[in-house]
Design an enzyme around this catalytic site. Sequence first.
Site, PDB file in Angstrom:
ATOM      1  N   CYS A 250       0.077   3.918   2.685  1.00  0.00           N
ATOM      2  CA  CYS A 250       0.480   3.436   4.010  1.00  0.00           C
ATOM      3  C   CYS A 250       1.920   3.822   4.316  1.00  0.00           C
ATOM      4  O   CYS A 250       2.284   4.117   5.457  1.00  0.00           O
ATOM      5  CB  CYS A 250       0.334   1.918   4.096  1.00  0.00           C
ATOM      6  SG  CYS A 250      -1.348   1.290   3.897  1.00  0.00           S
TER       7      CYS A 250
ATOM      8  N   CYS B 218       0.836  -1.209   0.000  1.00  0.00           N
ATOM      9  CA  CYS B 218       0.000   0.000   0.000  1.00  0.00           C
ATOM     10  C   CYS B 218       0.866   1.253   0.000  1.00  0.00           C
ATOM     11  O   CYS B 218       1.544   1.549   0.993  1.00  0.00           O
ATOM     12  CB  CYS B 218      -0.921  -0.029   1.225  1.00  0.00           C
ATOM     13  SG  CYS B 218      -1.758   1.529   1.588  1.00  0.00           S
TER      14      CYS B 218
END
Length: 290
Positions: A44, A41
């Site tokens: 993230c 991600c």
Amino acid sequence: MSSAQSTSPHIFDATTAGFQKDVVEASTDTPILVDLWAEWCGPCKSLGPILEKLAVEYAGAFRLAKVDVDAEQQIAAAFQVRSIPTVMLVSGGGIVDGFTGALPEGQIREFLQSHGIVPSEGDDEVAEVSAPVESAEDAINRLQQAIAAEPDRSELKLDLALALMRAGQVDPAQAELDALPANLATDARAVRLRSQLELARALAGAPDIEALRQRLQSNDSDWEARDLLGVRLLIEGDAAAGLDQFLDVLKRQRDWNDGQAKKRLLAAFATLDDAELVGTYRRKMASLLF
């Protein structure tokens, strides 16, 4: 593991096996910010270092629990994670708020401060310069002016919907909520507001308490009657008895009506001023969920 995580006692990896003790129970002493992330991600990777930096800076005012959703799928399922990064604040044994997406550091600081979480050092100085609490009406006026000046800032519309709900303007709040773009419709604050609105609307045309009790005497598993009885009791001032009804549904039929008992509990917690009562029932809810 980042360098901050490896050296700070305020940052740790949360696992399914230890979640009840390390997060749920520990949150009764110190708020826990749960960062649900994944290696693949991109957002993230930008959010994680900010959260870790703040955990170190706040020096124990909160702890940061890192959850790799690929490795800990049960935790992700329990939080009903739909996208990552997702951040949840767990305090008093239950979920109190959260957000999705890689927010900038300033907004994360505001999020923490809105829940009374400030850096451990200099707490008194922060308290001295804190602004007075803004009334719902003042917030509505300020946000309407801000939206007129910057109509493309969708997050202001969510803030307006929340302010309208605080002012008791249910229909305008619902209209603002329904008009939110898809990326904000699943924001934790929007989800909570939706539950609050459902709670406020639940009693439209609903039977009175006695009729609902009679339905339950005839059928103890009449989940709709138990749910509505809980709302009735809550609205009419017997909060503990109302929360008990929602807990009973959660314990015996947690998936009924798409998990409505959990939604009722979260909406109720948002409307009650009794912190001790809320804390007690958050822990009861958490013991059933985890």
